[in-house]
Design an enzyme around this catalytic site. Sequence first.
Site, PDB file in Angstrom:
ATOM      1  N   PHE B 246      62.634  47.239  15.250  1.00  0.00           N
ATOM      2  CA  PHE B 246      63.025  48.545  15.799  1.00  0.00           C
ATOM      3  C   PHE B 246      63.712  49.433  14.760  1.00  0.00           C
ATOM      4  CE2 PHE B 246      63.525  45.433  19.400  1.00  0.00           C
ATOM      5  CZ  PHE B 246      62.286  45.682  19.946  1.00  0.00           C
ATOM      6  N   GLY B 474      55.873  42.173  16.034  1.00  0.00           N
ATOM      7  CA  GLY B 474      55.731  41.925  17.456  1.00  0.00           C
ATOM      8  C   GLY B 474      54.837  42.958  18.104  1.00  0.00           C
ATOM      9  N   ILE B 621      43.132  54.342  21.403  1.00  0.00           N
ATOM     10  CA  ILE B 621      44.001  53.191  21.642  1.00  0.00           C
ATOM     11  C   ILE B 621      43.261  51.971  21.122  1.00  0.00           C
ATOM     12  CG2 ILE B 621      45.214  51.831  23.390  1.00  0.00           C
ATOM     13  CD1 ILE B 621      46.316  54.710  22.940  1.00  0.00           C
ATOM     14  N   LYS B 693      46.447  57.549  16.788  1.00  0.00           N
ATOM     15  CA  LYS B 693      47.744  58.108  16.394  1.00  0.00           C
ATOM     16  C   LYS B 693      48.809  57.059  16.703  1.00  0.00           C
ATOM     17  CE  LYS B 693      47.251  61.972  18.881  1.00  0.00           C
ATOM     18  NZ  LYS B 693      47.446  63.341  19.436  1.00  0.00           N
ATOM     19  N   GLY B 696      53.690  53.148  18.845  1.00  0.00           N
ATOM     20  CA  GLY B 696      54.788  52.183  18.969  1.00  0.00           C
ATOM     21  C   GLY B 696      56.096  52.760  19.458  1.00  0.00           C
ATOM     22  N   GLU B 697      56.332  54.032  19.217  1.00  0.00           N
ATOM     23  CA  GLU B 697      57.617  54.638  19.591  1.00  0.00           C
ATOM     24  C   GLU B 697      57.492  55.639  20.726  1.00  0.00           C
ATOM     25  OE1 GLU B 697      58.011  55.944  15.577  1.00  0.00           O
ATOM     26  OE2 GLU B 697      59.819  54.756  15.257  1.00  0.00           O
TER      27      GLU B 697
END
Lengths: 315, 737
Positions: B246, B474, B621, B693, B696-697
């Site tokens: 993170f 992860g 995706i 694109k 993850g965030e």
Amino acid sequence: MKAFTYERVASPRAAAEAVRRNPGAKFIAGGTNLLDLMKLQIEVPTHLIDVNHVGLDTIEATPEGGLRIGALVRNTDLAADRRVRRDYAVLSRAIVAGASAQLRNRATTAGNLLQRSRCSYFYDTTKPCNKRAPGSGCSAIGGFSRNLAVIGVSDACISQHPSDMSVAMRLLDATIETVMPDGASRSIAIDGFHTLPGDTPHVETVLQPGEFITGVVLPKPLGGKHVYRKVRDRASYAFATVSVAAVITGDRARFAFGGVATRPWRVTEAETRYGDGAQAVADTALQGATPTRENAFKIPLLQRTLAAVISDIKA
Amino acid sequence: MDFNEAAGTNPIDQTRVVGHAHDRVDGPLKVSGRATYAYEFHNEAPDAAYGYMLGAGIGKGRIEALDTAAAEAAPGVLLVLTHRNAPEQGKKGKGSARAQMASAEVRNFDDPVAFVVAESFEQAREAAHMIRVRYVTEPGRFDLVAERGNAKKPEPKGSTLADTAVGDFEAGFAAAPVQLDVTYTTPDQSHAMIEPHATLAIWHCDRLTVYTSNQMPNWAQHGLASILQMEPTDVRVISRYIGGGFGSKLFVYGDIIITAMAARKLQRPVKMALTRPQIFNHTSHRPATIQRLRIGATPDGAITAIGHEVWCGNQEGGTFETAANQTRLLYAGKHRMTSHRLAVLDLPVGNAMRAPGEAVGLMALECAVDELAERLRMDPIELRVMNDTQFDPETGPERPFSSRKFVECLRTGADRFGWAKRNPKPGQMRDGHWLIGIGVAGAIRENLTMKSAARVTLDPQGQVIVESSMTDIGTGTYTVHAQIAAEMMGVPMERVIVHMGDTDMPEAAGSGGSWGANSSGSGVYAACDKLRRVLAQKAGFNADDVVFAGGKLSQGNRSVTLESLADPQGLSVEAEIDFGDLTKRYAQASFGAHFCEVGVDLATAEVRVRRLMSVAAAGRILNPKTARSQCIGGMTMGIGAALMEQCVVDTRHGYFVNHDLAEYHVPVHADIPDMDVIFLEELDDKSSPLKAKGIGELGICGVGAAVANAVYNACGVRIRDYPLTLDKILPHLPPMV
């Protein structure tokens, strides 16, 4: 963690003998609190006496109509016991409101009574703490105190008692049975078991050095409606911000409170005000409270929680 | 391979493997305990000694006296490293690497004071506790609110400028018929990943290998080389599996540097892991912010002026939290300004945490938009739709978005979530003792790309081996690399072997800023593209219309098996994707919308999330299963940020006092209801050859505001000071009857 020696004992008598031989010893059962504290060198026993194999792991009916809970009965087993769920539901609910399933599987009845403070400064060995290092001062006063006690506090300590189970035990007027290192046994009523911090916050119970808890006796069931309401910052796995244990039978009520005091908090005079409503009960129970700026909200929160509990029971 | 023009049709578009929900290829290893984490390379160093760090017990000052005699004499102790015997270190390096124990100065709480190495972990820890330290404490600046007035305009952070202005914000805002001027605050937050920072350091003569848990092995390699005054080529960093990062593991902390120094001194492998409490103060955190939002609008809801000012703090030389950045792009409006001011604080170092900037910026902006909607008596979704923009509002139509389905995210979510049932008047919905509320927030996360290389090898058995220094924190990157190589080479995923997390392999983008899968996957694409050309040529095919499928290359009615073309030692190619100026020509971001239903307890003000749905448009995706996991993880963190997460600063002593996971609350299972994620169909050909694109965030961006807006809708209480704990809401609830 300091290096220590370890032995396993097979009976309460052997536990008493072992502690007589090793004055610096501690008993270890579930270890869910003690081991953490040893890693941080907040507890530094030179010798551990493992009491997990002494028996004392059953719940028996007493001739008086109550229950004798062995010291080593795990929290999970106690909460799940059919008689406890039926006759002492407040205890069952308090236990399952605490910790996590994994911890409850390990934690014992006696160990839960002896849980130590969760004050951040107690855990931080770089800071003064009268409970950890007597006489060093209290860092929580004037510091991070949001979840600490508002009543039963002293100038030396404002740490809250973390146990849910003990709040229910206090409500139920449990009795704690012990055996001394010399083999003598005694019974201690729970209202006299946990001590107020006063000038000696490192002393948390009336247990003598080496005194070993063998069980907890519940008097005969109270009947009535049982509630344990725990208010916390997340849905599970958090210590109580405030909690209310209640048993109400007709126009008679018992209340005990967690999260607000330095020990499980019950004021019998407050219970006599039940007919005057939640506000009157809470006001009496928290009379003389001296919150910090950060935890003053616990007073209205407790009042409101109590009002909700009473209204739920009446509904 | 240079990526300078929009991608045309390419083999990824076949979507035989890419775009499908595949289980993690590393899943069986992880669930069976066979994935080796940094602390567990027992076979590589069976004789490793154990280190334990003693951190400073003060916030700022210096060590006046240090007594290590007892520790040195303790059983099993091999070395006690302090500033008195630490080797000379080089200057600050990549990955924010800085010297450790270089002087008696204490820069922050848990700055290392000593490092004890012993034969066992227990011996090292016990000996560390024997060290007696006397400090001279110095007054420090620990309170952002108090230091706000001393905040200065910082240097740009990467491409993010401290100040931006278009039009005349002050005049535009003053002239706006409807004005909103609100200030929000967010606290310091900790990453709270599962695996602690851990390192095993092994020296082979003058070459160093560190097994560590780091998102950016190449940064760590260069940072370590700089501090240890070595050539980067003599440092090898291996981060094969990472138990969450993170952003906490983007950078180099004491575990890496000190372990390497100690191992060199002892000529023996040394390993150490930070303790959970040490992570909070020794490593980085997301810095607290104070954010002022001013939005001016016409009575019908068109935004005419939008200004976002941010104050935050960091140590001298530290960077600022780019919390106003997204406000440059999310909504239209003629007059615009953003500004960031940075105060010097003597707290631990602040740095990136999942969606730095947007995660906390949107917690303020998207609540302010909700407040504006109420003031305008408009539906908050309609207000957002009305102010949508398909181009960068600072530059105009000449810089369009590469793709932007923000409105579609809002509409789809509203439909699926049942937005129409929401009563805009707060406090109207009840379920037993719960007040029920529904809230929405928009999501945007800047799309970042980084150059990235990979090597692809075809072995004589027809297996495809993909190697790079990329990391999988992860997120599912192992799986995505396998999918891309399988797609490109026309083999099933089982025929692909992926290796990563090793600086001896081609330098990949690393994991951060949601750039990982898209950038490093494009590196794998480039290498596979090269291998395809080499194989086509070897087979005598025209490279442009050869088909790779079923383990064969075919053209017309002639086909050749892959393995027949591999050399006995395997056929290897290496390539790199380099991203050109498409991000300048096109504004690039992922978009989303979050819909949240909460209950607020009438008596206690406890807030519990009942439903949370996110709609995301993030290009292709690549793997809907791992992407969904990323989203629900981000949404969970967003709930934490909204309701509970806060590093509490003790401003007397200068440190985060709730430094463990009993007191620093993150959501537990019981806090997380059923969550739903919907991906919109989208291909972004200006982002990468994969047309993907960052994802993850995106999941965390805006969630906090959706929760806070739902709380407001439930009980009519607007708290502008995160987290929304019950003590803040309680005084505003109606009295109990």
